[in-house]
Design a protein around this motif. Sequence first.
Motif, PDB file in Angstrom:
ATOM      1  N   PHE A  67      -8.894 -68.579-104.285  1.00  0.00           N
ATOM      2  CA  PHE A  67      -8.122 -67.879-105.524  1.00  0.00           C
ATOM      3  C   PHE A  67      -6.751 -68.329-105.259  1.00  0.00           C
ATOM      4  O   PHE A  67      -5.508 -68.428-106.396  1.00  0.00           O
ATOM      5  N   LYS A  68      -5.878 -68.158-103.445  1.00  0.00           N
ATOM      6  CA  LYS A  68      -4.557 -68.233-103.476  1.00  0.00           C
ATOM      7  C   LYS A  68      -4.763 -70.119-104.182  1.00  0.00           C
ATOM      8  O   LYS A  68      -3.604 -70.370-104.454  1.00  0.00           O
ATOM      9  N   VAL A  69      -5.644 -70.580-103.970  1.00  0.00           N
ATOM     10  CA  VAL A  69      -5.029 -72.163-103.963  1.00  0.00           C
ATOM     11  C   VAL A  69      -4.940 -72.405-105.899  1.00  0.00           C
ATOM     12  O   VAL A  69      -4.178 -72.846-106.372  1.00  0.00           O
ATOM     13  N   LEU A  70      -5.780 -71.714-106.854  1.00  0.00           N
ATOM     14  CA  LEU A  70      -5.780 -71.702-107.971  1.00  0.00           C
ATOM     15  C   LEU A  70      -4.386 -71.552-108.866  1.00  0.00           C
ATOM     16  O   LEU A  70      -3.739 -71.895-109.102  1.00  0.00           O
ATOM     17  N   LEU A  71      -3.608 -70.158-107.869  1.00  0.00           N
ATOM     18  CA  LEU A  71      -1.989 -69.597-108.002  1.00  0.00           C
ATOM     19  C   LEU A  71      -1.360 -71.006-107.966  1.00  0.00           C
ATOM     20  O   LEU A  71      -0.424 -70.771-108.830  1.00  0.00           O
ATOM     21  N   ASP A  72      -1.593 -70.677-106.191  1.00  0.00           N
ATOM     22  CA  ASP A  72      -0.799 -71.767-105.841  1.00  0.00           C
ATOM     23  C   ASP A  72      -0.060 -72.839-106.420  1.00  0.00           C
ATOM     24  O   ASP A  72       1.301 -73.339-106.489  1.00  0.00           O
ATOM     25  N   GLU A  73      -1.149 -73.578-106.428  1.00  0.00           N
ATOM     26  CA  GLU A  73      -1.092 -75.021-107.247  1.00  0.00           C
ATOM     27  C   GLU A  73      -1.295 -75.110-108.605  1.00  0.00           C
ATOM     28  O   GLU A  73      -1.200 -75.692-109.336  1.00  0.00           O
ATOM     29  N   LYS A  74      -1.586 -73.840-109.241  1.00  0.00           N
ATOM     30  CA  LYS A  74      -0.623 -73.374-110.608  1.00  0.00           C
ATOM     31  C   LYS A  74      -1.752 -74.559-111.139  1.00  0.00           C
ATOM     32  O   LYS A  74      -1.535 -75.144-112.767  1.00  0.00           O
ATOM     33  N   LEU A  75      -3.138 -74.714-111.096  1.00  0.00           N
ATOM     34  CA  LEU A  75      -3.961 -75.654-111.654  1.00  0.00           C
ATOM     35  C   LEU A  75      -4.379 -75.366-113.065  1.00  0.00           C
ATOM     36  O   LEU A  75      -4.621 -76.138-113.573  1.00  0.00           O
ATOM     37  N   ILE A  76      -4.187 -73.707-113.510  1.00  0.00           N
ATOM     38  CA  ILE A  76      -4.410 -72.952-114.254  1.00  0.00           C
ATOM     39  C   ILE A  76      -3.525 -73.187-115.898  1.00  0.00           C
ATOM     40  O   ILE A  76      -3.900 -74.212-117.500  1.00  0.00           O
ATOM     41  N   ASP A  77      -2.699 -74.164-115.452  1.00  0.00           N
ATOM     42  CA  ASP A  77      -1.021 -74.546-115.671  1.00  0.00           C
ATOM     43  C   ASP A  77      -1.578 -76.077-116.925  1.00  0.00           C
ATOM     44  O   ASP A  77      -1.363 -76.016-117.497  1.00  0.00           O
ATOM     45  N   GLY A  78      -3.010 -76.871-116.103  1.00  0.00           N
ATOM     46  CA  GLY A  78      -2.724 -77.823-116.493  1.00  0.00           C
ATOM     47  C   GLY A  78      -4.414 -78.264-117.129  1.00  0.00           C
ATOM     48  O   GLY A  78      -4.868 -79.055-117.883  1.00  0.00           O
ATOM     49  N   SER A 106     -29.704 -76.617-126.321  1.00  0.00           N
ATOM     50  CA  SER A 106     -30.517 -77.978-125.707  1.00  0.00           C
ATOM     51  C   SER A 106     -29.413 -79.010-126.574  1.00  0.00           C
ATOM     52  O   SER A 106     -30.345 -80.919-125.671  1.00  0.00           O
ATOM     53  N   ASN A 107     -29.332 -79.852-127.080  1.00  0.00           N
ATOM     54  CA  ASN A 107     -28.821 -80.771-128.060  1.00  0.00           C
ATOM     55  C   ASN A 107     -27.089 -80.988-127.703  1.00  0.00           C
ATOM     56  O   ASN A 107     -26.106 -81.884-128.111  1.00  0.00           O
ATOM     57  N   CYS A 108     -27.028 -80.204-126.839  1.00  0.00           N
ATOM     58  CA  CYS A 108     -25.017 -80.127-126.517  1.00  0.00           C
ATOM     59  C   CYS A 108     -24.906 -80.376-125.155  1.00  0.00           C
ATOM     60  O   CYS A 108     -25.643 -79.537-124.288  1.00  0.00           O
ATOM     61  N   LEU A 109     -23.986 -81.459-124.952  1.00  0.00           N
ATOM     62  CA  LEU A 109     -23.715 -82.192-123.726  1.00  0.00           C
ATOM     63  C   LEU A 109     -23.303 -81.261-123.033  1.00  0.00           C
ATOM     64  O   LEU A 109     -21.954 -80.934-123.671  1.00  0.00           O
ATOM     65  N   ARG A 110     -22.886 -80.666-121.087  1.00  0.00           N
ATOM     66  CA  ARG A 110     -22.130 -79.814-120.772  1.00  0.00           C
ATOM     67  C   ARG A 110     -20.779 -80.316-120.394  1.00  0.00           C
ATOM     68  O   ARG A 110     -21.002 -81.536-119.496  1.00  0.00           O
ATOM     69  N   ILE A 111     -19.588 -79.968-120.481  1.00  0.00           N
ATOM     70  CA  ILE A 111     -18.793 -80.471-119.206  1.00  0.00           C
ATOM     71  C   ILE A 111     -17.791 -79.619-119.043  1.00  0.00           C
ATOM     72  O   ILE A 111     -17.350 -79.239-119.675  1.00  0.00           O
ATOM     73  N   VAL A 112     -18.208 -79.720-117.890  1.00  0.00           N
ATOM     74  CA  VAL A 112     -17.586 -77.999-117.053  1.00  0.00           C
ATOM     75  C   VAL A 112     -16.775 -78.771-115.685  1.00  0.00           C
ATOM     76  O   VAL A 112     -17.148 -77.954-114.272  1.00  0.00           O
ATOM     77  N   PRO A 113     -16.007 -79.093-115.711  1.00  0.00           N
ATOM     78  CA  PRO A 113     -15.672 -79.707-114.269  1.00  0.00           C
ATOM     79  C   PRO A 113     -14.554 -79.397-113.682  1.00  0.00           C
ATOM     80  O   PRO A 113     -14.309 -78.039-114.891  1.00  0.00           O
ATOM     81  N   PRO A 114     -14.654 -79.775-111.962  1.00  0.00           N
ATOM     82  CA  PRO A 114     -13.270 -79.116-111.357  1.00  0.00           C
ATOM     83  C   PRO A 114     -11.839 -78.643-112.218  1.00  0.00           C
ATOM     84  O   PRO A 114     -12.154 -79.539-113.308  1.00  0.00           O
ATOM     85  N   LEU A 115     -11.423 -78.220-111.668  1.00  0.00           N
ATOM     86  CA  LEU A 115     -10.262 -78.145-113.054  1.00  0.00           C
ATOM     87  C   LEU A 115      -8.944 -78.834-111.963  1.00  0.00           C
ATOM     88  O   LEU A 115      -8.431 -79.370-112.699  1.00  0.00           O
ATOM     89  N   VAL A 116      -8.867 -79.621-111.123  1.00  0.00           N
ATOM     90  CA  VAL A 116      -8.916 -79.919-110.379  1.00  0.00           C
ATOM     91  C   VAL A 116      -8.614 -82.214-110.413  1.00  0.00           C
ATOM     92  O   VAL A 116      -8.287 -82.668-110.166  1.00  0.00           O
TER      93      VAL A 116
END
Length: 402
Positions: A294-305, A370-380
């Motif tokens: 959680f600290k990494v998520l916030l400190d590295e501002k991953l959500i901004d990207g 099931s006809n949809c391909l999933r894309i939920v990668p790491p935010l990095v």
Amino acid sequence: MNNRQLFLNHVGQTSEAPLALEIVKAEGSKLFDTAGKEYIDLIGGISVCNVGHRHPKVIEAIKKQLEDYLHIMVYGELVQSPQVQYATMLTQYLPASLNAVFFTASGSEATEGAMKLAKRCSGRTQIISFKNSYHGSTQGALSIMGDEYWRNAFRPLLPDTMQLNYNSFEDLENITERTACVIAETVQAEAGVLVPKNNWLKTLREKCTATGTLLVLDEIQCGFGRNGTLWAFEQFNVVPDILLLGKALGGGMPLGAFIADKKIMDSLSHNPVLGHINTFGGHPVCCAAGLAAFKVLLDEKLIDGVKGKEDLFVKLLSQGSDGFKPSRPITVRSCGLMIAIEFENFETNKEIIDELILQGVFTDWFLFASNCLRIVPPLVISEEEIRRACSAISNIFINIKP
């Protein structure tokens, strides 16, 4: 006998045809198999590895906690520093009414706890959920799962449940003074990324308030920046009475939670005492890992990207670029880095998924789409990795006959 055969012989299976890739290392947005083959991970453990696989600060936190203690007592009896610190930090980034955290060992258990809490503090019994919703596979969570195909073999399930249509204003009239809670995914994930429209979620909040019904928002998949804000409900100007978290909550370790106002949560502490208990919920190592993530998520501002990466995925897949011009339209639905690519049918989707894995791109399909391909990668995930993955998807797609 090799590990793959031992896996098939001795590990409980969830399908008749598991992928059975033997992954020996994971780092950032990459997976590596026994042959050293590299895969771009477009699944991220299904929204678990938001800060990437094995972030150094998460590994450091785990090692530090290992030196202190592992499991020492069932949840809620002893003051355990990792639990206290993580719960405190979570509540600092949540609305004031979400101030008490009950840790569990998984998202499914968070759902179960929230259902009990809603019944206990409301004195009501009816629980309403939505079609094509997914809240876990335990008996209670299964009772509110949004597809009969997945539930029918395990009946009888919980009585007094009802399912409504997501994004239907008319269906909200079924919420009454006898409804204990309404449970909804803020963004429906397994339905193929369905987003609340036309202030529907706000209307749902208003209906729950008017009838004294608790609103439970499930952000097990979409929390922690997945949809472009720390919590997806922020985008819709609503605040739930109970929030469900899991997956990315543990930074790669098993952890779930349901969060509510302390006045509500305290109803589980009496009549009966120990109204909800959990042996491994809030395991100290898991909480230490989750707090670090959680600290990494916030400190590295991953959500901004997230928004820029979402836009790049959508552009490359639907509009065509980098030399690729689709011969027929590709339907793409997205909310942050939760993306669904819709194809004609499951067969086309599965053919693309299988070929992608051969080409070093790891992905799968959605439970109710099931006809949809999933894309939920790491935010990095990097721009270069996004381009490589989209190029592979596009090139395979144009070579498959409609």
